[in-house]
Design a protein around this motif. Sequence first.
Motif: not given
Length: 351
Positions: A256, A291, A293-297
Amino acid sequence: MPTVSLTPTGPFSLASSVRFLMSFTPASYHHAPDDILRLAFPADDATSVLGATVRQEMGAGGVPGRVQAELSTHPGTPAPEEPATAEPAIDKVGRPQLARILSLDVDGSGFPALGTDPVMAALMARYPGLRPVCFHSPYEAAAWAVIGNRIRKTQAAAVKARIARAYGQRIHVSGQVLPAFPTPAVLRTLPHLPGLPDLKVQRLHALAEAALGGQLDATRLRSLPADYALAELRALPGIGPFSAELILIRGAGHPDVFPRHEPRVHQAIAAAYGLSAAAAADVTQLSRIADRWKPYRSWAAFLLRVRLGEALPRSVAPQQRSSHFPTATVRNLSERHGSNLRSTAQLMLGQ
């Protein structure tokens, strides 16, 4: 040979990982005509080497299931005889390191929820089950960054492969002999390395010492706030902002972190989301998009980067480059903005 089992949480496809590695220049990966992933690499203990034979079971309806891996441990110093495996070391080092390499140490059950974003939904459809395939360790990611500085990727990959063949342990892995990159304990003793100037050799020695001293420990780096970890990495010889992000995201496997210094990712975001030329250069605005895409940025940025990598080579046939980004979005970018973004948009559309 000791076997470990890894159960993915959320979608994961080993076949997709292998396809990615085949086109990932730093890996120099040559795939045999089977469904097996074969790896040889320095272990996280910085002194030994691991060999891995990795397969994935198929569940009901052809859905990818558990991952099974045969792991072997070997001394880091090349030796003519084949050493015995050490099962306790497999449990302590091999299993968690392999899980990190394949991003199986992260709970990915929430990743499909990013599909409410049409861009992410299209990428997940195009690359089903693809998670970031990491460098074997932060140490190897850092070594790649130094080797590849200011030279072409293909040239850097050839240099790294020559170093592995000349100074790394050669491991028998499921019918193949694979050279592993030298461990930090070996690398720091080498006075000269083929194809590298003295300054890069000195920097590699410093990175080897850092790895032996625990500064490149993946678990420790991921436990720190990302800004702190990046600052520590930038303090290492030859490691700038771009390389520090590479080490944290693709070496330590942090799931992330938005890559603020990766122009290709920024280019991919601009094309995917139809940004203006000014916005495409505005990292703050790009980070606001990320942001979502959190928690997979890191994972989302990885898919965008993979898609852009497919779109860029002009040698690929247009029908193979057809984009899963919204056509109107990419064409709008092409019509409104500068030549660099226009050419990228056209490639993503397969034009």
